[in-house]
Design an enzyme around this catalytic site. Structure first.
Site, PDB file in Angstrom:
ATOM      1  N   GLU A  31      -9.280  -7.019 -48.461  1.00 30.88           N
ATOM      2  CA  GLU A  31      -8.968  -7.689 -47.204  1.00 30.88           C
ATOM      3  C   GLU A  31      -7.456  -7.872 -47.097  1.00 30.88           C
ATOM      4  OE1 GLU A  31      -8.575  -8.834 -43.891  1.00 30.88           O
ATOM      5  OE2 GLU A  31     -10.743  -8.853 -44.284  1.00 30.88           O
ATOM      6  N   GLY A  33      -6.008  -9.356 -44.283  1.00 26.85           N
ATOM      7  CA  GLY A  33      -5.674 -10.495 -43.437  1.00 26.85           C
ATOM      8  C   GLY A  33      -6.516 -11.707 -43.750  1.00 26.85           C
ATOM      9  N   THR A  34      -6.957 -12.391 -42.708  1.00 26.27           N
ATOM     10  CA  THR A  34      -7.741 -13.609 -42.859  1.00 26.27           C
ATOM     11  C   THR A  34      -9.218 -13.279 -42.979  1.00 26.27           C
ATOM     12  OG1 THR A  34      -6.127 -14.752 -41.476  1.00 26.27           O
ATOM     13  CG2 THR A  34      -8.217 -15.862 -41.849  1.00 26.27           C
ATOM     14  N   PHE A  35      -9.889 -13.917 -43.922  1.00 20.71           N
ATOM     15  CA  PHE A  35     -11.313 -13.684 -44.096  1.00 20.71           C
ATOM     16  C   PHE A  35     -12.060 -14.044 -42.804  1.00 20.71           C
ATOM     17  CE2 PHE A  35     -10.956 -12.528 -48.322  1.00 20.71           C
ATOM     18  CZ  PHE A  35     -12.187 -12.397 -48.952  1.00 20.71           C
ATOM     19  N   GLY A  36     -13.081 -13.248 -42.498  1.00 22.34           N
ATOM     20  CA  GLY A  36     -13.910 -13.518 -41.339  1.00 22.34           C
ATOM     21  C   GLY A  36     -13.761 -12.526 -40.214  1.00 22.34           C
ATOM     22  N   THR A  38     -12.183 -10.278 -36.890  1.00 22.84           N
ATOM     23  CA  THR A  38     -11.734 -10.535 -35.524  1.00 22.84           C
ATOM     24  C   THR A  38     -12.538 -11.641 -34.853  1.00 22.84           C
ATOM     25  OG1 THR A  38     -10.954  -8.262 -35.230  1.00 22.84           O
ATOM     26  CG2 THR A  38     -11.441  -9.516 -33.237  1.00 22.84           C
ATOM     27  N   CYS A  39     -13.861 -11.556 -34.925  1.00 23.59           N
ATOM     28  CA  CYS A  39     -14.710 -12.481 -34.172  1.00 23.59           C
ATOM     29  C   CYS A  39     -14.430 -13.932 -34.521  1.00 23.59           C
ATOM     30  CB  CYS A  39     -16.179 -12.154 -34.415  1.00 23.59           C
ATOM     31  SG  CYS A  39     -17.321 -13.322 -33.654  1.00 23.59           S
ATOM     32  N   HIS A 452     -40.446 -23.529 -12.695  1.00 22.31           N
ATOM     33  CA  HIS A 452     -39.838 -23.886 -11.411  1.00 22.31           C
ATOM     34  C   HIS A 452     -39.367 -25.342 -11.480  1.00 22.31           C
ATOM     35  CE1 HIS A 452     -39.170 -24.091  -7.087  1.00 22.31           C
ATOM     36  NE2 HIS A 452     -39.776 -25.275  -7.119  1.00 22.31           N
TER      37      HIS A 452
END
Length: 468
Positions: A31, A33-36, A38-39, A452
Site C-alpha cells: 500500500e 497511501g492510506t489504508f481503505g 478511494t471509497c 400506500h
C-alpha cells in the site's frame, strides 16, 4: 528478494480478500497511501456524508412552501469537516494497525511504499527502509484509480484541487469553479453551493451528466442552473493562478472567448486507473485503450495478446470500467473464490450494474437508457411517473422528480430504470432486484402489496403503465 504465496496490491476492496481461509499462505500486502482506498478516504463515504450535510443546510431555503419559516444562520466548515473525517480517519488507521500487528495476520507482511513491477509476478517496493523486492506465486492487483486532469494549459501547475483534497480545505472559499459535469462535479457543486460558496460549474458538453438518460440529464442540468452558475459548452484552454491567489480559467463558448475567476478551482473531470504507475508492462500485463488492466470475466489478468496470465488477478478501478465501490466489492468476491477454488472458478456478473448521483436532486440508474434500448433494436414501451403524481410526492411538494422505466413490449422485460428525485438510490433497488432475478414488470407490478401512501408507489404506478 522475498517470495510469497500471494501478493496483494492495494488496500481498498483488495483488503477484504485475506481471511481465515488464507492463513496457510504467506501474504505480502503493498500500500502506497492510506489504508481503505478511494471509497473510504476520498470517495463514496465522505462525499455522501458531505452530501447529506448539504441537504440539511439547503432545507431552510425550501421550507416556505410548507408554511415553515426557517433560516440558515451559519455554516461551521471545520466542524462539518472534522465530524466526517473524525469518523473516517480512525477506521483507516485501525485497518492498517490490524493488518500490521494483529495475530490474525501473522502470515502477512505489509509493505508501505510505492511498488512497481520489474517482471512477471515480481515487484520492487520503495519503502522507508529502502527498496524491497518481492516475488509471489499469485498476484492480485487492486491498486485503484486517481483523479485525472484535462488537457488544459496550467491546470496541474496552479495547485488545483481534486476530490482527493477539496474535502479537507482549511476554510470555505467564497467562490469556487468546478470544472467537470459528471457525478463528482455534480455532487461537489451541490455540497459547496449548499454551504454558501458561490459555485460556477464549467462543462465542455451541452448537458450535465451526459451519460444518464437524456430526460434525466436535461432535468438535472436545468435544476442545477437554478441553484448555481452552470456554463455549458465551455472549451477550457488555460488556467492561471493570479497574484492575489485567485484562479482564472479561460476558454471559448461557441467560439467566443470567455473567462471565469474564483478563489479556488476543483477539477472533477473523472478518474484514471493507476495501472500505469505500476509498470504493468514489465509483468507482461495487457492494457485496455483507456489505461485499465485487461481482465476476463473471471477477473484473470490478460497479456497483450489477450491470453490469460496464470495466477494473476485484478479488481476494482484499476481494471473496471465502472469505477464503483459496489462493483469492486463484487469483483473482490469473485477473485477470493477463484483464489480458493481454482478448479471451479466463477465469473463476475456485470449485467445489471446500478449507479447513483448524490447531488440535488438525487439520481439512480440501472440498465439501458431509452436511446440505448432503441439503438439496440428493442421494441420498447417507456413508462414515466412523476413524484407529483403520488401522495407522498404531494407531501414533499416535489414537482420535478420522476421515474422512467424502459421495458420490452409484450414480454414486459425490464431493460432499464432511471429515477431523479428524493431517495432515488433507495427506490431503484426493487428494480435492480427484478432485473437481476429475471422478473418482468408484469411479475412485480400486481403480485405484491405496495404500501400506500409510501414512496415505492412511484415504481408501482410506472410498472402499471407497462402492464395495463
Amino acid at each position: 528478494m522475498t517470495h510469497y504465496d500471494l501478493l496483494l496490491i492495494g488496500t481498498g476492496s483488495g483488503n477484504s480478500l485475506p481471511g481465515p481461509e488464507f492463513h496457510d499462505l504467506s501474504i505480502a500486502l503493498v500500500e502506497k497511501g492510506t489504508f481503505g482506498g478511494t471509497c473510504l478516504n476520498v470517495g463514496c463515504i465522505p462525499t455522501k456524508m458531505f452530501a447529506y450535510t448539504a441537504e440539511v443546510a439547503a432545507t431552510p431555503a425550501n421550507s416556505a412552501r410548507f408554511g415553515v419559516d426557517q433560516t440558515l444562520n451559519s455554516v461551521d466548515w471545520p466542524a462539518i469537516r472534522d465530524r466526517i473525517f473524525g469518523r473516517i480517519d480512525p477506521i483507516a488507521e485501525s485497518g492498517e494497525e490490524y493488518r500490521v500487528t494483529h495475530e490474525d495476520n501473522r502470515n502477512m507482511t505489509v509493505y508501505r511504499g510505492v511498488g512497481h513491477f520489474t517482471g512477471p509476478k515480481t515487484m520492487v517496493v520503495a519503502t522507508a527502509n529502502g527498496d524491497e523486492e518481492i516475488t509471489a506465486d499469485r498476484v492480485v492487483i487492486a491498486a485503484g484509480s486517481r483523479p485525472s486532469f484535462p488537457d488544459v494549459e496550467g491546470i496541474e501547475a496552479i495547485g488545483a484541487h481534486t476530490s482527493d483534497s477539496v474535502m479537507r480545505l482549511e476554510e470555505l472559499p467564497a467562490t469556487m469553479i468546478v470544472l467537470g459535469s459528471g457525478f463528482i462535479a455534480a455532487e461537489m457543486a451541490h455540497v459547496f453551493s449548499s454551504l454558501g460558496v458561490h459555485v460556477t460549474l464549467i462543462a465542455r458538453s451541452q448537458v450535465m451528466l451526459r451519460a444518464q438518460d437524456h430526460d434525466v440529464a436535461e432535468t438535472y442540468t436545468r435544476l442545477a442552473g437554478d441553484t448555481y452558475d452552470v456554463k455549458l459548452g465551455f472549451a477550457a484552454s488555460k488556467v492561471v493562478r493570479n497574484e492575489n491567489g485567485s484562479v482564472t480559467i479561460t476558454g471559448t463558448v461557441d467560439g467566443v472567448l470567455s473567462s471565469v475567476t474564483a478563489d479556488e478551482i476543483l477539477v472533477a473531470t473523472g478518474r484514471v486507473s493507476n495501472a500505469d504507475n505500476l509498470d504493468v508492462a514489465a509483468a507482461g500485463i495487457g492494457m485496455r485503450t483507456d489505461g485499465r488492466v485487461a481482465v476476463d470475466t473471471y477477473q484473470r489478468v490478460l497479456n497483450p495478446a489477450g491470453e490469460v496470465l496464470d495466477g494473476v488477478f485484478a479488481l476494482g478501478d484499476v481494471s473496471s470500467q465502472y469505477q464503483l465501490k459496489h462493483v469492486a466489492n463484487k469483483e473482490a468476491k469473485t477473485v477470493r473464490h477463484n483464489l480458493l477454488h481454482p478448479d471451479s472458478m466463477i465469473e463476475t456478473d456485470h449485467r445489471f450494474v446500478p449507479s447513483a448521483v448524490f447531488g440535488h436532486p438525487q439520481i439512480a440508474t440501472v440498465g439501458l437508457t431509452e436511446n440505448q434500448a432503441r439503438e439496440a433494436g428493442y421494441d420498447i414501451v417507456v413508462a414515466r411517473q412523476e413524484y407529483a403524481g403520488i401522495a407522498y410526492g404531494w407531501a414533499m411538494e416535489d414537482t420535478t422528480g420522476f421515474t422512467k422505466i424502459i421495458a420490452e413490449k409484450g414480454t414486459t422485460k425490464i431493460l432499464g430504470a432511471h429515477i431523479i428525485g428524493p431517495h432515488a438510490p433507495t427506490l431503484i433497488q426493487i428494480l435492480i432486484q427484478a432485473m437481476s432475478t429475471g422478473q418482468t414488470a408484469a411479475d412485480i407490478a400486481s403480485t405484491q402489496y405496495w404500501i400506500h401512501p409510501a414512496m415505492p408507489e412511484l415504481i408501482e404506478n410506472a410498472l402499471l403503465q407497462i402492464t395495463d
